[in-house]
Design an enzyme around this catalytic site. Sequence first.
Site, PDB file in Angstrom:
ATOM      1  N   ASP A  43      44.916  36.592  43.923  1.00 51.73           N
ATOM      2  CA  ASP A  43      44.238  36.695  42.629  1.00 51.73           C
ATOM      3  C   ASP A  43      43.519  35.392  42.258  1.00 51.73           C
ATOM      4  O   ASP A  43      43.614  34.920  41.135  1.00 51.73           O
ATOM      5  CB  ASP A  43      45.230  37.096  41.537  1.00 51.73           C
ATOM      6  CG  ASP A  43      44.542  37.630  40.281  1.00 51.73           C
ATOM      7  OD1 ASP A  43      43.405  38.135  40.370  1.00 51.73           O
ATOM      8  OD2 ASP A  43      45.148  37.535  39.202  1.00 51.73           O
ATOM      9  N   ILE A  44      42.780  34.857  43.218  1.00 52.47           N
ATOM     10  CA  ILE A  44      42.017  33.639  42.937  1.00 52.47           C
ATOM     11  C   ILE A  44      40.740  34.036  42.209  1.00 52.47           C
ATOM     12  O   ILE A  44      40.011  34.931  42.641  1.00 52.47           O
ATOM     13  CB  ILE A  44      41.709  32.873  44.237  1.00 52.47           C
ATOM     14  CG1 ILE A  44      43.028  32.431  44.879  1.00 52.47           C
ATOM     15  CG2 ILE A  44      40.791  31.678  43.950  1.00 52.47           C
ATOM     16  CD1 ILE A  44      42.883  31.890  46.270  1.00 52.47           C
TER      17      ILE A  44
END
Length: 188
Positions: A43-44
């Site tokens: 979830d960058i």
Amino acid sequence: GEDVLRFEDDALLSAPAVEQIARGPLAVLDYLHGQSPPVVHRDIKPSNVIVRGDGSPALVDFGGVCFGWREVGEGSTFIATHGYSPPEQYMGQVSTRSDLYAVGATLLHVLSGRRPSSFSFETGRIEVPEALAPTPGIRRLVTTCLSTAPQDRPSSAAAALALLDAPLDGGEMSTASQLLLTESLGDP
């Protein structure tokens, strides 16, 4: 700290500032992906890359990490952020290269002030404008990380970092960077 989008209202970021934003998460990913099993963040995005008071970036929000590989059908939590997650993540498949796509998408947003989903996708991949990146290394990093097929992305975070340092004109680069770049680009 504030997330990297605090720069959105600034004039064009300098090359050193963009490189610092890129190197921070990639250094963390180099460590995480080197664990056994590898730790995949999944979830960058800009809100998960914060800038500390001293100006250095930090990767945050490890609530969606995945450890190693999962067989199809084993079941897992679906984590994705539209525009930042790679295509394979929408099919429940992730690898360390999935995180590298998200770094490329995050850098695209930092450079442009626009969400990645606002860019043309007519060729089957995000089309990065030629003049967007302040240096050839940053452009090479962003476009390579945003490759649609995982095997076309850098093979590791260290290889992605080597893309920043690789000269375009055949100039000098360290032996370590040469090896990582060769590995990253799959040179036979």
